[in-house]
Design a protein around this motif. Sequence first.
Motif, PDB file in Angstrom:
ATOM      1  N   VAL A 227       3.713   3.122   6.333  1.00  0.00           N
ATOM      2  CA  VAL A 227       3.969   1.826   5.702  1.00  0.00           C
ATOM      3  C   VAL A 227       4.887   2.029   4.499  1.00  0.00           C
ATOM      4  CG1 VAL A 227       2.906  -0.004   4.305  1.00  0.00           C
ATOM      5  CG2 VAL A 227       1.892   0.642   6.497  1.00  0.00           C
ATOM      6  N   GLY A 231       8.644   0.613   4.020  1.00  0.00           N
ATOM      7  CA  GLY A 231       8.912  -0.229   2.860  1.00  0.00           C
ATOM      8  C   GLY A 231      10.071   0.298   2.036  1.00  0.00           C
ATOM      9  N   LYS A 275       4.421  -4.284  -2.171  1.00  0.00           N
ATOM     10  CA  LYS A 275       3.060  -3.856  -1.850  1.00  0.00           C
ATOM     11  C   LYS A 275       3.076  -2.641  -0.927  1.00  0.00           C
ATOM     12  CE  LYS A 275      -1.335  -5.372   0.155  1.00  0.00           C
ATOM     13  NZ  LYS A 275      -2.137  -6.506   0.678  1.00  0.00           N
ATOM     14  N   SER A 276       4.035  -2.593  -0.032  1.00  0.00           N
ATOM     15  CA  SER A 276       4.094  -1.502   0.944  1.00  0.00           C
ATOM     16  C   SER A 276       4.383  -0.153   0.286  1.00  0.00           C
ATOM     17  CB  SER A 276       5.159  -1.790   2.013  1.00  0.00           C
ATOM     18  OG  SER A 276       6.465  -1.655   1.483  1.00  0.00           O
ATOM     19  N   ARG A 284      -1.689  -0.459  -0.393  1.00  0.00           N
ATOM     20  CA  ARG A 284      -0.661  -0.816   0.599  1.00  0.00           C
ATOM     21  C   ARG A 284      -1.300  -1.550   1.778  1.00  0.00           C
ATOM     22  NH1 ARG A 284       1.091   5.384   1.187  1.00  0.00           N
ATOM     23  NH2 ARG A 284       1.264   5.842  -1.052  1.00  0.00           N
ATOM     24  N   TYR A 285      -0.478  -1.951   2.718  1.00  0.00           N
ATOM     25  CA  TYR A 285      -0.986  -2.504   3.972  1.00  0.00           C
ATOM     26  C   TYR A 285      -1.654  -1.377   4.741  1.00  0.00           C
ATOM     27  CZ  TYR A 285       1.832  -6.452   2.664  1.00  0.00           C
ATOM     28  OH  TYR A 285       2.353  -7.505   1.955  1.00  0.00           O
ATOM     29  N   PHE A 291       1.436  -4.967   8.019  1.00  0.00           N
ATOM     30  CA  PHE A 291       2.674  -5.041   7.246  1.00  0.00           C
ATOM     31  C   PHE A 291       3.659  -5.988   7.923  1.00  0.00           C
ATOM     32  CE2 PHE A 291       6.333  -2.093   5.568  1.00  0.00           C
ATOM     33  CZ  PHE A 291       6.797  -3.116   4.755  1.00  0.00           C
ATOM     34  N   TRP A 295       5.286  -9.466   6.576  1.00  0.00           N
ATOM     35  CA  TRP A 295       6.755  -9.531   6.488  1.00  0.00           C
ATOM     36  C   TRP A 295       7.288 -10.776   7.197  1.00  0.00           C
ATOM     37  CZ3 TRP A 295      10.640  -7.546   3.842  1.00  0.00           C
ATOM     38  CH2 TRP A 295      11.911  -7.540   4.369  1.00  0.00           C
TER      39      TRP A 295
END
Length: 302
Positions: A227, A231, A275-276, A284-285, A291, A295
């Motif tokens: 992730v 990101g 966040k990723s 994170r996701y 994710f 998105w």
Amino acid sequence: MVNICFDAVEFQLKEEHDFSWLASLGNVFYVFAQNDSGNISFGINDGKEKYFVKVAGLKTIESVRTPEESFTFLKEAMTIYEDIKHPNLIELVKHYSLGDIYIALFKWADGDCLFDHWNFEQYWKNPQIVPPAKRFKQLPIEARLKSVDVLFSFLSTVSKNNYVAVDFYDGSIMYDFVTGTTTICDIDCFRRKPAFNDMGMGYWGTKRLKAPEEYTYGAGIDEATNVFTLGALLFDFFGNYTDTDIRLRYEKSAFSPCSLEKWELNQSCYDVALKSVAVNRKERYFSIDEFFNAWVNALRTK
């Protein structure tokens, strides 16, 4: 250092090698000889099809491995290509040993690598040439978003096949500027779950994109790590960085997101990307699919 010419293609090795076996595969029209993996790769045309041929076990100029290590690494990587099937992954045709070398034959995929380090000196000497990475950044946002969809889909498939992506970066990605096709061209370092950082600071990957756990010996390498990687790629695809910004990533051994002011998409997408790449992976996701859902919803936000 030895200069070698085969089918009018020139390259260098640390010692001589008899490449007559290449003639049985077809005519060589391109060579990639500057990889630090210890592999040397060729573009081959047999008159009907084109192939990408990866060879390990030779003494290449830039290798960080011995020929024996390169041989073993490439041989073991073949299982990864056999296990992970995705329409945008370069397709393995066959692989085999030939004396002290190991050979992997893939179907050729048209496109330009988004981190073609072997051409950097050429770009420096000829500033009028636009590198693929810069050309990609100049594409309309919609075209880049389609490429990102491929990366989400691919990394989701990787996870579902019980693997984690390792050393996955823009050098693993090719883009065909004619057809708009994105191809994943190198997954040699991917690992089965569970995976751990067994190399410490020197764990595979570029300092531009590595997650914090990819610097820490013994840390788990999981889907949350992937992730982070994706990101970080999103920030490179839709954020604007100066050369100084990029250099600092290398010097500090840490990825850094751009500011919102230097981000091309809306704030919702920025917040999702931010966040990723949280330093704490628990923030994170949890998965690539989670994710992706966030998105997609962010892209719909005005």
